[in-house]
Each structure stands twice: as C-alpha cells, then as structure tokens.
Write an enzyme that holds these catalytic residues in place. Structure first.
Site, PDB file in Angstrom:
ATOM      1  N   LYS A 195      37.398  82.637  46.553  1.00 51.71           N
ATOM      2  CA  LYS A 195      36.761  82.477  47.859  1.00 51.71           C
ATOM      3  C   LYS A 195      37.748  81.768  48.799  1.00 51.71           C
ATOM      4  O   LYS A 195      38.802  82.322  49.072  1.00 51.71           O
ATOM      5  CB  LYS A 195      35.421  81.772  47.680  1.00 51.71           C
ATOM      6  CG  LYS A 195      34.463  82.648  46.836  1.00 51.71           C
ATOM      7  CD  LYS A 195      33.134  82.026  46.541  1.00 51.71           C
ATOM      8  CE  LYS A 195      32.321  82.928  45.625  1.00 51.71           C
ATOM      9  NZ  LYS A 195      31.053  82.322  45.193  1.00 51.71           N
ATOM     10  N   TYR A 218      46.188  90.174  24.243  1.00 50.49           N
ATOM     11  CA  TYR A 218      45.041  89.394  23.757  1.00 50.49           C
ATOM     12  C   TYR A 218      45.476  87.972  23.443  1.00 50.49           C
ATOM     13  O   TYR A 218      46.505  87.775  22.805  1.00 50.49           O
ATOM     14  CB  TYR A 218      44.422  90.042  22.507  1.00 50.49           C
ATOM     15  CG  TYR A 218      43.005  90.453  22.801  1.00 50.49           C
ATOM     16  CD1 TYR A 218      42.012  89.474  22.946  1.00 50.49           C
ATOM     17  CD2 TYR A 218      42.662  91.780  23.015  1.00 50.49           C
ATOM     18  CE1 TYR A 218      40.720  89.829  23.288  1.00 50.49           C
ATOM     19  CE2 TYR A 218      41.366  92.132  23.346  1.00 50.49           C
ATOM     20  CZ  TYR A 218      40.405  91.146  23.481  1.00 50.49           C
ATOM     21  OH  TYR A 218      39.129  91.488  23.822  1.00 50.49           O
ATOM     22  N   ARG A 226      39.758  86.993  41.349  1.00 50.49           N
ATOM     23  CA  ARG A 226      38.391  86.743  40.918  1.00 50.49           C
ATOM     24  C   ARG A 226      38.444  86.018  39.576  1.00 50.49           C
ATOM     25  O   ARG A 226      38.897  86.569  38.571  1.00 50.49           O
ATOM     26  CB  ARG A 226      37.613  88.044  40.759  1.00 50.49           C
ATOM     27  CG  ARG A 226      37.604  88.905  41.993  1.00 50.49           C
ATOM     28  CD  ARG A 226      36.492  89.926  41.975  1.00 50.49           C
ATOM     29  NE  ARG A 226      35.265  89.321  42.416  1.00 50.49           N
ATOM     30  CZ  ARG A 226      34.938  89.141  43.700  1.00 50.49           C
ATOM     31  NH1 ARG A 226      35.744  89.532  44.659  1.00 50.49           N
ATOM     32  NH2 ARG A 226      33.801  88.565  44.022  1.00 50.49           N
ATOM     33  N   THR A 255      34.901  78.843  41.795  1.00 49.19           N
ATOM     34  CA  THR A 255      35.542  80.149  41.741  1.00 49.19           C
ATOM     35  C   THR A 255      36.929  80.004  42.338  1.00 49.19           C
ATOM     36  O   THR A 255      37.224  79.030  43.033  1.00 49.19           O
ATOM     37  CB  THR A 255      34.764  81.197  42.570  1.00 49.19           C
ATOM     38  OG1 THR A 255      34.588  80.681  43.891  1.00 49.19           O
ATOM     39  CG2 THR A 255      33.415  81.506  41.961  1.00 49.19           C
ATOM     40  N   GLU A 260      43.049  85.134  22.551  1.00 50.42           N
ATOM     41  CA  GLU A 260      41.908  84.270  22.228  1.00 50.42           C
ATOM     42  C   GLU A 260      42.369  82.913  21.721  1.00 50.42           C
ATOM     43  O   GLU A 260      43.277  82.829  20.894  1.00 50.42           O
ATOM     44  CB  GLU A 260      41.019  84.939  21.159  1.00 50.42           C
ATOM     45  CG  GLU A 260      40.099  85.969  21.767  1.00 50.42           C
ATOM     46  CD  GLU A 260      39.124  86.560  20.776  1.00 50.42           C
ATOM     47  OE1 GLU A 260      38.771  85.872  19.800  1.00 50.42           O
ATOM     48  OE2 GLU A 260      38.721  87.711  20.997  1.00 50.42           O
TER      49      GLU A 260
HETATM   50  C1  LIG Z   1      30.208  82.514  44.240  1.00 52.96           C
HETATM   51  C2  LIG Z   1      29.506  81.388  43.597  1.00 52.96           C
HETATM   52  C3  LIG Z   1      29.222  81.383  42.229  1.00 52.96           C
HETATM   53  C4  LIG Z   1      29.410  82.590  41.337  1.00 52.96           C
HETATM   54  O1  LIG Z   1      30.617  83.145  41.275  1.00 52.96           O
HETATM   55  P1  LIG Z   1      30.831  84.613  40.671  1.00 52.96           P
HETATM   56  O2  LIG Z   1      32.293  84.669  40.526  1.00 52.96           O
HETATM   57  O3  LIG Z   1      30.270  85.560  41.681  1.00 52.96           O
HETATM   58  O4  LIG Z   1      30.100  84.687  39.380  1.00 52.96           O
HETATM   59  C5  LIG Z   1      28.650  80.250  41.691  1.00 52.96           C
HETATM   60  N1  LIG Z   1      28.350  79.194  42.448  1.00 52.96           N
HETATM   61  C6  LIG Z   1      28.581  79.160  43.770  1.00 52.96           C
HETATM   62  C7  LIG Z   1      28.237  77.959  44.552  1.00 52.96           C
HETATM   63  C8  LIG Z   1      29.159  80.260  44.381  1.00 52.96           C
HETATM   64  O5  LIG Z   1      29.375  80.239  45.694  1.00 52.96           O
END
Ligand SMILES: *Cc1c(COP(=O)(O)O)cnc(C)c1O
Length: 433
Positions: A219, A44, A225, A216, A46
């Site tokens: 991607k 933890y 994630r 994020t 915080e």
């Molecule tokens: C994927 C995405 C998000 C959200 O991301 P999460 O991790 O799924 O909550 C927000 N904005 C854009 C432009 C995205 O492509």
C-alpha cells in the site's frame, strides 16, 4: 501473443490513463516489479535462514536476512518476519501466535474502518474462532477512547488488534497502549494503510506503544503484495518467547514455503523507503489528501470525521441520498477509480454502502500536487452532481437490476466520457513508474 499478455498490456494502459484513487493501491517501482518477476520464485525455502527444510538455499537465506534486517533498521525494532503471504495471513498468524481458539479479541468494527481480520463476526476466521468484541466510531467524531477503555475493562480481551482501512483521522496509540496495559492485553497495531506515512513522520507511529506491528507491503510502502510482522521491545520484554511464537505461527502454523521473490521485493521497497525522497513523498500524500478534502467540502460534500489527517477520506453520501455504488460506477466511466465504502452508522449492507473512499498515495507517486487535486475535486463534484437523479431502490431485490441498467446507460455517456478524456490529458503529464 498469449492472450494473457494482451490483457496485461490493456491493464497497463488503464493504470496509465486513469486516476488510481483507491487508497490501498499504489504504483510499485520497476525495481520492485523486477524482483517479483525474478527466478527467486522457482525456489522452495520452507523454514527460516540457516534452518531450512530444503537444500540450495544459501542465497535465499541472504535475501531473507537482508529483508528482515532492513525492516528492523527502518522501524527500529528487534524482530521482523517478512514471510507472511499478505496482510490477512499476517493478522491470522499473530492471532494464532498469541491466542487460543475461543479467547476474547477486540478490534474496530468493519463499518468504522476496521479490517475483516480484526474480528468481523460470523463470516471471518477472526470472528468465528475467537470471541470477538468490537467497537465503532460515532457518527461524526473521532474515536471515543473512554468508551473503548470501558469495553476493554468489561471484556478483558487477550489481544487488541487495532488498525483501519478507512478511518480518516489519526490514531492515538498512546491511549490505546494505556488501555491495553491497564487490562494486561496484547496491543497489535495493524498499520497496513499508513506505514508509508509513519516512515515519513506524518502519521502517529505505534512503535513505542504496541507490542506487535503488522503491515502489508503493497500500500503506502509501495512494495510487492506481501506483509511484515514486527515485534517491539515492549512485546519481547513482556514475552521473550514472542519471536519464536510468531515464527512458528507462520510455519508450520499457517504457511508453507515463503515467496522468495516477494521477500526480495520487500527488501527493495524497504531500501527505497529509507531514502530521504520517500519522506518527501509521504508528506505530499497527506498534503494532497488535505487539499482534495478541502475542495470537496467547499463543494458541499460531507466527509466522515470532517476531513482527513492521512492519505484518505470517506465521503458520506447519506445527506445527498446517494449510493456509493452509483457514484463509484459513474466515476469509473469518468476515469476516476475509487471505491464505495461503508460509513459509521451505515444502515446499508457493505455491498451497497453509503460512502465513497478516496485516497492520494498512487496519484502522489505520479507526482501530482495540490494544483491537480483542485482539478480532480472539480471532476468528482461534477460527476456526483450529474448522477444525482439515480437513487438506489429501497427494495433490496431490485438493487442489482437497477445497477446493471445504470451501468449500461452510463457506459457510453458523453458527459462522463468527456471527463475521462480530460483525465487522460492530465495523466499524460504524470508518468507512472
Ligand atoms: C489491506 C489491509 C489488510 C489485508 O491485507 P491483504 O493483503 O489484502 O490481505 C489488513 N489490515 C488492514 C488494516 C488493511 O488495510
């Protein structure tokens, strides 16, 4: 073996043997996955480095500092926060850092590629707690910046949150900045989808134009994630309190303990993204997308925006009177995993949209190039042609039943499963990390 691990094995096999063409997905490296699965998740922490609410955080402090420093260096910004749990929380945190409930915010509408967190009305926090004003995309063309400017002048938003999950053309960040500056609003660029392309220099960078950049990390960045919030000099100059406002909006505002395992994996991914090979990767993503788009258009498909300038494309299925659901389901049986998507001006609801979204980040990670795109385009065209007779019923209450029957019918379809075998053969030559 616990059933969970059997299922993980199955999922691993699926990821190996099919084409991952959902543009927001990717294969993270083994190093990234090791960091995520590490003992760091037991702790933890915080608070922030040097000011935690718990003991025992000297090492976690070093890890979080390392991640933030790497982000600052890679993007050339003075402030980085690596604690947001994911993209949606990151955007909420920025909204609550800079706006009060009821303030006007402005963003791109969902049907044109905006995200739920950009002010989608009625059902999202961003549309309920703020007065959301949205702009869309015209049927075919690029964004109409003149129209956006007029809307901004009229509505005087406190903040513009601009980003996209399906707009296939490049954004003009300079124009967005001019609009934001002329009405004195915050410009927040959400580059979740394209961050890897920005690093590779093949997509316009917002870092000289936006006050804040959110993204994020899972991607095109190929990390865990998670998400980052970055502030540029422009933002910090405008409000020296900006860093502490963002820090506080995260904790205590919206989150508790950070996911230290994720933080470490973000640090690993940022290091990987700083390597020259990552630039080569980013360039190939766009080359592949362009090659795929060209073949699909040659095959008679209509693409939103007339093609692509990034890692994704959206097939407009309206000219064929086809449903995104039917095509995405059929492609899945054929081993091509994509997703249905709304198209600009879509009259269908988001659950039954008229488009198909395809992306190249994950298949490029596997090493596929233009030659493979040609084969993939052939398969996609064949599948679309094959399921052409299946039209989604116009009666909304009949749609679900129709799709259920359709899926049951195609599940064992020889033609589609034959393509799945060819896909599997191709995949064998392109190992996943
Ligand atoms: C994927 C995405 C998000 C959200 O991301 P999460 O991790 O799924 O909550 C927000 N904005 C854009 C432009 C995205 O492509």
């Amino acid at each position: 073996m616990d059933k969970v691990f059997e299922l993980i094995k199955k999922e691993e096999k699926r990821q190996k043997e099919t084409l991952m063409m959902i543009p927001s997905e990717n294969y993270a490296s083994k190093a990234v996955r090791e960091a995520v699965g590490s003992v760091l998740m037991n702790k933890y922490a915080e608070g922030y480095p040097g000011r935690r609410y718990y003991q025992g955080n000297k090492i976690i402090d070093e890890i979080e500092t390392l991640a933030a420093e790497r982000a600052k260096k890679l993007f050339g910004v003075p402030y980085a926060n690596v604690q947001p749990y994911s993209g949606s929380p990151a955007n909420s945190e920025v909204l609550f850092a800079l706006c009060e409930p009821g303030d006007t915010i402005m963003g791109l509408e969902l049907a044109s590629g905006g995200h739920l967190t950009h002010g989608h009305p009625k059902v999202t926090f961003s549309g309920k707690y703020f007065r959301s004003v949205q702009f869309g995309l015209d049927e075919k063309g690029p964004l109409d910046y003149e129209k956006i400017f007029k809307l901004a002048k009229l509505e005087k938003p406190k903040l513009m949150l601009i980003g996209t999950t399906s707009y296939p053309l490049a954004f003009d960040w300079k124009k967005f900045a001019e609009i934001a500056d002329s009405v004195g609003t915050w410009l927040v660029a959400d580059v979740s989808h394209v961050i890897g392309l920005i690093i590779a220099g093949v997509y316009p960078s917002p870092f000289n134009y936006a006050h804040i950049v959110t993204s994020t990390t899972h991607k095109t960045l190929r990390g865990p994630r998670g998400a980052v919030i970055l502030a540029t000099n422009k933002g910090i100059k405008k409000d020296p309190e900006l860093p502490s406002k963002i820090d506080k909006a995260i904790i205590p505002g919206m989150q508790g303990g950070p996911h230290n395992n994720t933080t470490a994996a973000i640090a690993v991914a940022l290091e990987e993204a700083g390597n020259p090979s990552f630039k080569t990767y980013g360039k190939q993503i766009v080359r592949n997308a362009k090659a795929l788009a060209k073949e699909l258009m040659k095959g008679g498909l209509t693409l939103v925006g007339g093609g692509t300038e990034c890692h994704l494309m959206v097939v407009d299925l309206r000219p064929l009177e086809l449903s995104g659901n039917v095509i995405a389901d059929a492609l899945e049986v054929a081993g091509i995993v994509a997703n249905r998507n709304s198209v600009p001006g879509d009259l269908m609801p988001p659950f039954y949209p008229s488009g198909l979204r395809l992306g190249t980040p994950a298949i490029t990670t596997r090493g596929m190039k233009e030659k493979e795109m040609k084969r993939i385009a052939e398969w996609i065209l064949k599948v679309i042609d094959y399921v052409k007779p299946y039209k989604l019923p116009s009666k909304p209450e009949a749609r679900n039943q129709f799709l259920k029957a359709f899926r049951a019918k195609i599940e064992k379809d020889k033609f589609l499963l034959g393509i799945a075998e060819e896909v599997k053969d191709l995949c064998r030559n392109f190992p996943v990390p």
